[in-house]
Design a protein around this motif. Structure first.
Motif, PDB file in Angstrom:
ATOM      1  N   THR A   1      67.260  43.158  32.116  1.00  0.00           N
ATOM      2  CA  THR A   1      67.404  44.413  31.388  1.00  0.00           C
ATOM      3  C   THR A   1      66.126  45.226  31.357  1.00  0.00           C
ATOM      4  O   THR A   1      66.109  46.423  31.648  1.00  0.00           O
ATOM      5  CB  THR A   1      67.857  44.128  29.944  1.00  0.00           C
ATOM      6  OG1 THR A   1      68.996  43.283  29.973  1.00  0.00           O
ATOM      7  CG2 THR A   1      68.212  45.430  29.243  1.00  0.00           C
ATOM      8  N   MET A   2      64.986  44.584  31.024  1.00  0.00           N
ATOM      9  CA  MET A   2      63.733  45.295  30.847  1.00  0.00           C
ATOM     10  C   MET A   2      63.118  45.765  32.158  1.00  0.00           C
ATOM     11  O   MET A   2      62.199  46.563  32.171  1.00  0.00           O
ATOM     12  CB  MET A   2      62.731  44.402  30.114  1.00  0.00           C
ATOM     13  CG  MET A   2      63.162  43.984  28.722  1.00  0.00           C
ATOM     14  SD  MET A   2      63.211  45.346  27.558  1.00  0.00           S
ATOM     15  CE  MET A   2      61.462  45.627  27.329  1.00  0.00           C
TER      16      MET A   2
ATOM     17  N   GLU B   1      58.757  33.436  49.288  1.00  0.00           N
ATOM     18  CA  GLU B   1      59.781  34.454  49.059  1.00  0.00           C
ATOM     19  C   GLU B   1      59.858  34.745  47.567  1.00  0.00           C
ATOM     20  O   GLU B   1      59.712  33.836  46.740  1.00  0.00           O
ATOM     21  CB  GLU B   1      61.144  33.977  49.567  1.00  0.00           C
ATOM     22  CG  GLU B   1      61.203  33.743  51.066  1.00  0.00           C
ATOM     23  CD  GLU B   1      62.572  33.280  51.530  1.00  0.00           C
ATOM     24  OE1 GLU B   1      63.473  33.132  50.663  1.00  0.00           O
ATOM     25  OE2 GLU B   1      62.756  33.066  52.742  1.00  0.00           O
ATOM     26  N   THR B   2      60.076  36.004  47.229  1.00  0.00           N
ATOM     27  CA  THR B   2      60.174  36.379  45.820  1.00  0.00           C
ATOM     28  C   THR B   2      61.299  37.368  45.602  1.00  0.00           C
ATOM     29  O   THR B   2      61.712  38.087  46.518  1.00  0.00           O
ATOM     30  CB  THR B   2      58.847  36.984  45.323  1.00  0.00           C
ATOM     31  OG1 THR B   2      58.927  37.205  43.913  1.00  0.00           O
ATOM     32  CG2 THR B   2      58.537  38.311  46.006  1.00  0.00           C
ATOM     33  N   LYS B   3      61.818  37.407  44.392  1.00  0.00           N
ATOM     34  CA  LYS B   3      62.833  38.388  44.008  1.00  0.00           C
ATOM     35  C   LYS B   3      62.822  38.528  42.489  1.00  0.00           C
ATOM     36  O   LYS B   3      62.265  37.690  41.768  1.00  0.00           O
ATOM     37  CB  LYS B   3      64.221  37.960  44.479  1.00  0.00           C
ATOM     38  CG  LYS B   3      64.797  36.759  43.726  1.00  0.00           C
ATOM     39  CD  LYS B   3      66.234  36.432  44.157  1.00  0.00           C
ATOM     40  CE  LYS B   3      67.211  37.520  43.787  1.00  0.00           C
ATOM     41  NZ  LYS B   3      68.618  37.120  44.020  1.00  0.00           N
ATOM     42  N   VAL B   4      63.447  39.601  42.027  1.00  0.00           N
ATOM     43  CA  VAL B   4      63.679  39.795  40.599  1.00  0.00           C
ATOM     44  C   VAL B   4      65.135  39.438  40.338  1.00  0.00           C
ATOM     45  O   VAL B   4      66.034  39.980  40.969  1.00  0.00           O
ATOM     46  CB  VAL B   4      63.411  41.247  40.177  1.00  0.00           C
ATOM     47  CG1 VAL B   4      63.717  41.444  38.696  1.00  0.00           C
ATOM     48  CG2 VAL B   4      61.974  41.626  40.470  1.00  0.00           C
ATOM     49  N   GLY B   5      65.363  38.506  39.440  1.00  0.00           N
ATOM     50  CA  GLY B   5      66.729  38.080  39.191  1.00  0.00           C
ATOM     51  C   GLY B   5      66.883  37.433  37.842  1.00  0.00           C
ATOM     52  O   GLY B   5      65.906  37.233  37.104  1.00  0.00           O
ATOM     53  N   TYR B   6      68.118  37.072  37.528  1.00  0.00           N
ATOM     54  CA  TYR B   6      68.381  36.467  36.229  1.00  0.00           C
ATOM     55  C   TYR B   6      69.450  35.389  36.268  1.00  0.00           C
ATOM     56  O   TYR B   6      69.665  34.692  35.294  1.00  0.00           O
ATOM     57  CB  TYR B   6      68.789  37.554  35.227  1.00  0.00           C
ATOM     58  CG  TYR B   6      68.701  37.101  33.793  1.00  0.00           C
ATOM     59  CD1 TYR B   6      67.462  37.053  33.152  1.00  0.00           C
ATOM     60  CD2 TYR B   6      69.822  36.693  33.089  1.00  0.00           C
ATOM     61  CE1 TYR B   6      67.359  36.630  31.835  1.00  0.00           C
ATOM     62  CE2 TYR B   6      69.731  36.267  31.768  1.00  0.00           C
ATOM     63  CZ  TYR B   6      68.496  36.233  31.147  1.00  0.00           C
ATOM     64  OH  TYR B   6      68.387  35.799  29.857  1.00  0.00           O
TER      65      TYR B   6
ATOM     66  N   SER C   1      65.411  39.862  27.066  1.00  0.00           N
ATOM     67  CA  SER C   1      66.222  39.002  26.202  1.00  0.00           C
ATOM     68  C   SER C   1      66.891  37.973  27.085  1.00  0.00           C
ATOM     69  O   SER C   1      67.217  38.247  28.241  1.00  0.00           O
ATOM     70  CB  SER C   1      67.269  39.838  25.461  1.00  0.00           C
ATOM     71  OG  SER C   1      68.076  40.525  26.391  1.00  0.00           O
ATOM     72  N   ARG C   2      67.083  36.751  26.580  1.00  0.00           N
ATOM     73  CA  ARG C   2      67.610  35.698  27.432  1.00  0.00           C
ATOM     74  C   ARG C   2      68.215  34.563  26.614  1.00  0.00           C
ATOM     75  O   ARG C   2      67.916  34.388  25.434  1.00  0.00           O
ATOM     76  CB  ARG C   2      66.501  35.140  28.328  1.00  0.00           C
ATOM     77  CG  ARG C   2      65.218  34.777  27.614  1.00  0.00           C
ATOM     78  CD  ARG C   2      64.158  34.246  28.565  1.00  0.00           C
ATOM     79  NE  ARG C   2      63.904  35.127  29.677  1.00  0.00           N
ATOM     80  CZ  ARG C   2      62.950  36.059  29.692  1.00  0.00           C
ATOM     81  NH1 ARG C   2      62.181  36.218  28.640  1.00  0.00           N
ATOM     82  NH2 ARG C   2      62.766  36.820  30.741  1.00  0.00           N
ATOM     83  N   ASP C   3      69.087  33.815  27.284  1.00  0.00           N
ATOM     84  CA  ASP C   3      69.697  32.626  26.704  1.00  0.00           C
ATOM     85  C   ASP C   3      68.811  31.438  27.055  1.00  0.00           C
ATOM     86  O   ASP C   3      68.917  30.854  28.140  1.00  0.00           O
ATOM     87  CB  ASP C   3      71.110  32.430  27.266  1.00  0.00           C
ATOM     88  CG  ASP C   3      71.805  31.213  26.684  1.00  0.00           C
ATOM     89  OD1 ASP C   3      71.161  30.443  25.946  1.00  0.00           O
ATOM     90  OD2 ASP C   3      72.991  31.018  26.988  1.00  0.00           O
TER      91      ASP C   3
END
Length: 387
Positions: free
Chosen positions: A58-59, A84-89, A106-108
């Motif tokens: 989200t942020m 290797e890199t990425k933005v993920g959730y 925010s996260r679980d």
């Protein structure tokens, strides 16, 4: 094989303390790749791939592109492995990764920690004070799941952040530009603060001529517009008021908005002793030094009239200069060399844990992070102003 890989092999072979490779996916892969290349120089070793996840959703929406939502290749000189890199959730992203950067969001926590594979390394990353990032703190029952810390605190594994005072390279003939205006303040965070900062500035405006910029002010100054900040040099004083009252939380408001512009910063946030330890000597005015607004106002007017007294706040330039620190902390999305630097720090801690004591000193992350600036330490009255 690159010299970095050879250094790593030699370090592992000669290390005095036993390192469990099974409990460190990053070190295990780099170690195996370096050994394979050393022992099988004429054959093709297995490809070593290290995945670095930047855990954010989200942020980070405004900060990411379609490219870094996918696994993107980069290289580090100290290893022959492919990074290797990425933005993920997603939980799948977590399970695939060797290193995870925990960025503000925010996260679980329960689901994330349960999805964490054995030997995965975590980096705690925050340029903000705890007041602005409670979601970064796992519940108390999870202890400290992070391997290294990257924060504004000098006790962190990587830090401090914004700028620093370098006494090795003082200015030979420092010059102070003549100012035409008294005081400025720039802010777009009007309400999300640990104290009534905006209310405090409005009270000061009743006594002093203050030009206010940003969403909280009367004058426009688009944050990223060309030449927007050139006005800073016109002011004798700058209100460098932090959004939180936390130890060592001294941000670009002090370093960039004030000192770099040649203005005297008027500060509030950390206690005076933190500024004295981290900032150039006699370079700032702390509002805690005054009992009333009238006392503060009289002193500002005195400096405004007396050039000799005012210029004493610039004598530090003969002792050293302000330098920018690494942009590692202040850049939310990490790429290339910055990622490599942090990964190398993870490796160094894996090989020499005694040199990076932060995790051992803070076995419960929640208590440490939220204990930095507890509510009962927050001042609700500054000078004679309720905040």
């Amino acid at each position: 094989m690159e010299s970095g890989g050879q250094w790593l092999v030699e370090t592992l072979i000669n290390m005095k303390h036993k390192v469990s490779l099974q409990e460190n996916r990053l070190l295990s892969k780099i170690h195996k790749s370096a050994i394979d290349r050393q022992n099988n120089s004429n054959t093709s070793p297995d490809i070593c791939v290290i995945k670095v996840l930047q855990l954010c959703k989200t942020m980070c929406v405004r900060m990411i592109t379609e490219a870094n939502k996918r696994w993107t290749k980069f290289s580090c000189k100290f290893s022959n492995c492919r990074f290797e890199t990425k933005v993920g959730y997603s939980l799948k992203d977590i399970q695939e990764s060797d290193v995870v950067f925990i960025l503000p969001d925010s996260r679980d926590w329960k689901a994330i920690i349960e999805s964490r594979p054995k030997g995965q390394l975590w980096v705690f990353h925050s340029k903000e004070a705890p007041f602005h990032g409670p979601e970064q703190s796992p519940p108390r029952e999870f202890g400290n799941p992070f391997n290294i810390s990257l924060t504004f605190m000098t006790s962190s594994d990587i830090g401090p952040a914004y700028h620093y005072f370098d006494t090795r390279n003082p200015e030979q003939n420092p010059k102070v530009l003549r100012k035409t205006k008294l005081m400025s303040w720039a802010s777009s965070n009007c309400n999300h603060t640990s104290w009534g900062r905006t209310r405090f500035v409005h009270e000061l405006e009743k006594h002093l001529d203050i030009d206010t910029y940003g969403l909280c002010g009367r004058l426009e100054c688009p944050r990223f517009s060309e030449g927007c900040w050139s006005f800073r040099a016109d002011y004798k004083f700058n209100l460098a008021l932090e959004n939180s009252q936390c130890p060592e939380y001294i941000t670009e408001k002090f370093w960039y908005n004030a000192l770099d512009a040649g203005s005297v910063p008027i500060v509030f946030g950390p206690p005076r002793e933190d500024y004295e330890r981290l900032a150039p000597p006699h370079s700032f005015i702390h509002v805690d030094d005054f009992k009333t607004v009238q006392e503060f106002t009289d002193y500002i007017h005195l400096l405004d009239r007396n050039d000799d007294l005012y210029l004493e706040y610039f004598a530090w330039r003969r002792l050293g200069r302000v330098e920018k620190s690494s942009p590692i902390l202040t850049t939310r999305i990490q790429t290339g060399r910055r990622l490599c630097y942090i990964i190398m720090t993870l490796l160094k801690k894996s090989l020499s844990p005694d040199e990076y004591p932060w995790k051992d000193q803070h076995p419960n992350f929640h208590d440490w992070w939220h204990g930095l600036c507890p509510k009962d330490s927050q001042k609700r009255r500054i000078m004679d102003i309720d905040v």
